[in-house]
Design a protein around this motif. Sequence first.
Motif, PDB file in Angstrom:
ATOM      1  N   CYS A  50      53.712  40.381  43.334  1.00  0.00           N
ATOM      2  CA  CYS A  50      52.413  39.699  43.453  1.00  0.00           C
ATOM      3  C   CYS A  50      51.513  39.885  42.242  1.00  0.00           C
ATOM      4  O   CYS A  50      50.508  39.181  42.110  1.00  0.00           O
ATOM      5  N   GLY A  51      51.851  40.825  41.340  1.00  0.00           N
ATOM      6  CA  GLY A  51      50.964  41.069  40.214  1.00  0.00           C
ATOM      7  C   GLY A  51      49.604  41.530  40.685  1.00  0.00           C
ATOM      8  O   GLY A  51      49.486  42.393  41.563  1.00  0.00           O
ATOM      9  N   THR A  52      48.570  40.915  40.149  1.00  0.00           N
ATOM     10  CA  THR A  52      47.207  41.307  40.530  1.00  0.00           C
ATOM     11  C   THR A  52      46.734  40.585  41.787  1.00  0.00           C
ATOM     12  O   THR A  52      45.578  40.734  42.180  1.00  0.00           O
ATOM     13  N   GLY A  53      47.603  39.775  42.421  1.00  0.00           N
ATOM     14  CA  GLY A  53      47.270  39.194  43.715  1.00  0.00           C
ATOM     15  C   GLY A  53      46.560  37.864  43.689  1.00  0.00           C
ATOM     16  O   GLY A  53      45.977  37.451  44.703  1.00  0.00           O
ATOM     17  N   SER A  54      46.660  37.103  42.573  1.00  0.00           N
ATOM     18  CA  SER A  54      45.907  35.842  42.486  1.00  0.00           C
ATOM     19  C   SER A  54      46.426  34.794  43.469  1.00  0.00           C
ATOM     20  O   SER A  54      45.634  34.125  44.152  1.00  0.00           O
ATOM     21  N   LEU A  55      47.761  34.618  43.553  1.00  0.00           N
ATOM     22  CA  LEU A  55      48.292  33.638  44.502  1.00  0.00           C
ATOM     23  C   LEU A  55      48.112  34.114  45.940  1.00  0.00           C
ATOM     24  O   LEU A  55      47.861  33.310  46.840  1.00  0.00           O
ATOM     25  N   ALA A  56      48.247  35.412  46.171  1.00  0.00           N
ATOM     26  CA  ALA A  56      48.020  35.950  47.510  1.00  0.00           C
ATOM     27  C   ALA A  56      46.597  35.662  47.969  1.00  0.00           C
ATOM     28  O   ALA A  56      46.358  35.360  49.146  1.00  0.00           O
ATOM     29  N   SER A  72      54.622  47.834  40.422  1.00  0.00           N
ATOM     30  CA  SER A  72      53.732  48.498  39.465  1.00  0.00           C
ATOM     31  C   SER A  72      52.526  49.088  40.192  1.00  0.00           C
ATOM     32  O   SER A  72      51.741  48.342  40.800  1.00  0.00           O
ATOM     33  N   PRO A  73      52.348  50.408  40.157  1.00  0.00           N
ATOM     34  CA  PRO A  73      51.170  51.000  40.810  1.00  0.00           C
ATOM     35  C   PRO A  73      49.860  50.430  40.304  1.00  0.00           C
ATOM     36  O   PRO A  73      48.926  50.223  41.101  1.00  0.00           O
ATOM     37  N   ARG A  74      49.790  50.161  39.017  1.00  0.00           N
ATOM     38  CA  ARG A  74      48.544  49.629  38.459  1.00  0.00           C
ATOM     39  C   ARG A  74      48.282  48.212  38.946  1.00  0.00           C
ATOM     40  O   ARG A  74      47.139  47.854  39.258  1.00  0.00           O
ATOM     41  N   MET A  75      49.333  47.395  39.037  1.00  0.00           N
ATOM     42  CA  MET A  75      49.177  46.031  39.573  1.00  0.00           C
ATOM     43  C   MET A  75      48.749  46.097  41.044  1.00  0.00           C
ATOM     44  O   MET A  75      47.872  45.345  41.478  1.00  0.00           O
ATOM     45  N   VAL A  76      49.344  46.983  41.806  1.00  0.00           N
ATOM     46  CA  VAL A  76      48.983  47.121  43.224  1.00  0.00           C
ATOM     47  C   VAL A  76      47.520  47.531  43.357  1.00  0.00           C
ATOM     48  O   VAL A  76      46.787  47.027  44.237  1.00  0.00           O
ATOM     49  N   GLU A  77      47.078  48.420  42.498  1.00  0.00           N
ATOM     50  CA  GLU A  77      45.682  48.852  42.539  1.00  0.00           C
ATOM     51  C   GLU A  77      44.742  47.671  42.327  1.00  0.00           C
ATOM     52  O   GLU A  77      43.746  47.511  43.052  1.00  0.00           O
ATOM     53  N   GLN A  78      45.027  46.854  41.337  1.00  0.00           N
ATOM     54  CA  GLN A  78      44.154  45.708  41.056  1.00  0.00           C
ATOM     55  C   GLN A  78      44.254  44.663  42.176  1.00  0.00           C
ATOM     56  O   GLN A  78      43.256  44.039  42.538  1.00  0.00           O
ATOM     57  N   ALA A  79      45.433  44.468  42.726  1.00  0.00           N
ATOM     58  CA  ALA A  79      45.594  43.495  43.806  1.00  0.00           C
ATOM     59  C   ALA A  79      44.807  43.921  45.037  1.00  0.00           C
ATOM     60  O   ALA A  79      44.179  43.087  45.709  1.00  0.00           O
ATOM     61  N   ARG A  80      44.835  45.211  45.350  1.00  0.00           N
ATOM     62  CA  ARG A  80      44.085  45.673  46.516  1.00  0.00           C
ATOM     63  C   ARG A  80      42.590  45.449  46.330  1.00  0.00           C
ATOM     64  O   ARG A  80      41.891  45.079  47.294  1.00  0.00           O
ATOM     65  N   ALA A  81      42.126  45.644  45.114  1.00  0.00           N
ATOM     66  CA  ALA A  81      40.702  45.416  44.852  1.00  0.00           C
ATOM     67  C   ALA A  81      40.368  43.928  44.989  1.00  0.00           C
ATOM     68  O   ALA A  81      39.338  43.551  45.575  1.00  0.00           O
ATOM     69  N   LYS A  82      41.244  43.088  44.458  1.00  0.00           N
ATOM     70  CA  LYS A  82      40.994  41.642  44.493  1.00  0.00           C
ATOM     71  C   LYS A  82      41.054  41.100  45.915  1.00  0.00           C
ATOM     72  O   LYS A  82      40.325  40.176  46.284  1.00  0.00           O
ATOM     73  N   LEU A  83      41.925  41.667  46.737  1.00  0.00           N
ATOM     74  CA  LEU A  83      42.164  41.131  48.078  1.00  0.00           C
ATOM     75  C   LEU A  83      41.405  41.879  49.172  1.00  0.00           C
ATOM     76  O   LEU A  83      41.617  41.604  50.365  1.00  0.00           O
ATOM     77  N   ALA A  84      40.555  42.775  48.772  1.00  0.00           N
ATOM     78  CA  ALA A  84      39.783  43.536  49.761  1.00  0.00           C
ATOM     79  C   ALA A  84      38.984  42.592  50.649  1.00  0.00           C
ATOM     80  O   ALA A  84      38.350  41.640  50.182  1.00  0.00           O
ATOM     81  N   GLY A  85      39.025  42.829  51.965  1.00  0.00           N
ATOM     82  CA  GLY A  85      38.263  42.022  52.909  1.00  0.00           C
ATOM     83  C   GLY A  85      38.982  40.772  53.381  1.00  0.00           C
ATOM     84  O   GLY A  85      38.448  40.034  54.215  1.00  0.00           O
ATOM     85  N   HIS A 112      57.841  33.887  39.076  1.00  0.00           N
ATOM     86  CA  HIS A 112      58.239  34.476  37.798  1.00  0.00           C
ATOM     87  C   HIS A 112      58.789  35.892  37.968  1.00  0.00           C
ATOM     88  O   HIS A 112      58.472  36.804  37.219  1.00  0.00           O
ATOM     89  N   VAL A 113      59.657  36.060  38.985  1.00  0.00           N
ATOM     90  CA  VAL A 113      60.289  37.357  39.244  1.00  0.00           C
ATOM     91  C   VAL A 113      61.809  37.248  39.140  1.00  0.00           C
ATOM     92  O   VAL A 113      62.462  38.105  38.537  1.00  0.00           O
ATOM     93  N   LEU A 114      62.364  36.186  39.711  1.00  0.00           N
ATOM     94  CA  LEU A 114      63.813  36.084  39.833  1.00  0.00           C
ATOM     95  C   LEU A 114      64.511  36.108  38.477  1.00  0.00           C
ATOM     96  O   LEU A 114      65.600  36.669  38.332  1.00  0.00           O
ATOM     97  N   TRP A 115      63.910  35.538  37.451  1.00  0.00           N
ATOM     98  CA  TRP A 115      64.539  35.473  36.130  1.00  0.00           C
ATOM     99  C   TRP A 115      64.708  36.854  35.506  1.00  0.00           C
ATOM    100  O   TRP A 115      65.541  37.044  34.616  1.00  0.00           O
TER     101      TRP A 115
END
Length: 515
Positions: A50-56, A72-85, A112-115
């Motif tokens: 999911c990366g930083t969670g933009s499509l999610a 990626s722990p850092r990507m998960v951290e940013q995604a959680r912040a973006k998707l909070a609430g 952009h993961v399968l490749w």
Amino acid sequence: MTTIDWDAAADSFDEGPDHGLLDPVVRHAWARRLEGWLPGARSEVLDLGCGTGSLALLAAGQGHRVTAVDRSPRMVEQARAKLAGTGTEVLLGDAVRPPVGGQRFDVILVRHVLWLLPDPAAALRQWFALLRPGGRLVLIEGVWGGSGLPAERLTGLLSGFTERVHHERLSGDPDLWGGPVGDERYALVARAEPPRRHTEVIDVHLILRRGPDVLLARRAGTGYADGLLHCPSGHVEDGEDVREALIREAAEETGVELGPDEPRVALVMQHRGPGGNPRTGWFFEAEYDPARPPYNREPDRCSELAWFPLDALPDDMVAYGRAGLDGYRAGERFLIHWHEDGDPVAYQPRGVRRAVPLPAGGTGTGGVHHIELWVPDLETAERGWGWLLGKLGHVPYQHWEHGRSWRRGDSYVVVERSPDLTGGTHDRCRPGLNHLAFHVRDRAVLDALVAEAPEHGWRQLFPDRYPHAGGDQHVAAYLEDAAGYEVELVAGLGRAHPAPREPDPGPGAGERRRD
């Protein structure tokens, strides 16, 4: 496999127009695409890599319940912040084997993961296992500077899991990327349905011949085409070949117990009834045996068994059955008979003909097309030749003022009383045609034909040497009709042989050779 430090890339990842979706135009373009890829109703969506969670975030904004995964722990951290609430659960884990336990999803979204994966097929297998029946796998991929996964290859990989794959070209939409792109970018939406192999019911049909007649059965109590005539027929059951099925059906419906060598393949026809599924029918011909008369063994499914002239079939028949017999009579070997949904099941004498003959092999240069015999008396010739050729498996073919013909396979025999005829009889001892020779199945059939021949205008030649007039190893009968035409009926394979000699009718003339 490309190695990228995704933790290091996380802080700048959203700067890419299609990553952060910070531009309202780009965000709207992706939201519009997602609306087409995701179900209209609230669904369980798994966003892998999911990366930083933009499509999610877009999917959650459209009312879906989203689970997002990234390694990626850092990507998960940013995604959680973006998707909070938003109610989205963001998990740290591998996209190929996400940490979702036994949960199943309506949609799996992968961009952009399968490749990047060493074994894309293994990943697809795992993801399809996480989908509910009828679920969707949305794959967004492309080729960038020679790296990536072409759509043709990915479509091929998906063919092992499903036959329902929708392709959308994304390179031509600059709003998705923040400007024009010149490489290959696309989305594939695949449904979680196993590949379906096309299958067809195999029918078998008996063309039981009694000279020029054929046996037909009138259907009753079956729920399909009741009241209409059709050949005795059925379908192949598990473990049977088509010949075994034909022999079984013949016995079950008509009481005729055929030996394995008696049925002969006459025609193969693929057909489809109105509103139905395709079927393939094998038509076999067999000869009537007076010692084994047919009778109605299934009165609950058949109201009548009766003989009908093959060249004057009744109109109240099942349409595809009539097409099969018409094709058989015309000497066709392969037919397609495809009803339109509005067509009637019954044969329509003035209706649209759906039968399409398919050319068969073995009819190229050198094959016998037809043999034409000029006769002094057409009526007499029709009686004699019609009987004999009918017994030998030929079917009435053409009928015109001065002639008749009978066909078997790709060849036919013509008898004609031509207006240009110059003589009254045929002399087989003069230059020209001496005789025609035909196969018969065995000695028993040969004996029966010889016994019946005089009733139909044929006299036996060389009766004192029957059945070896052509030599000790040659089993055959020689017949002559009133016009002087001779036929040789050969039992078994037979071989070329010296022709028999016969007495010269002139007094003291000795013998003359008949070849």
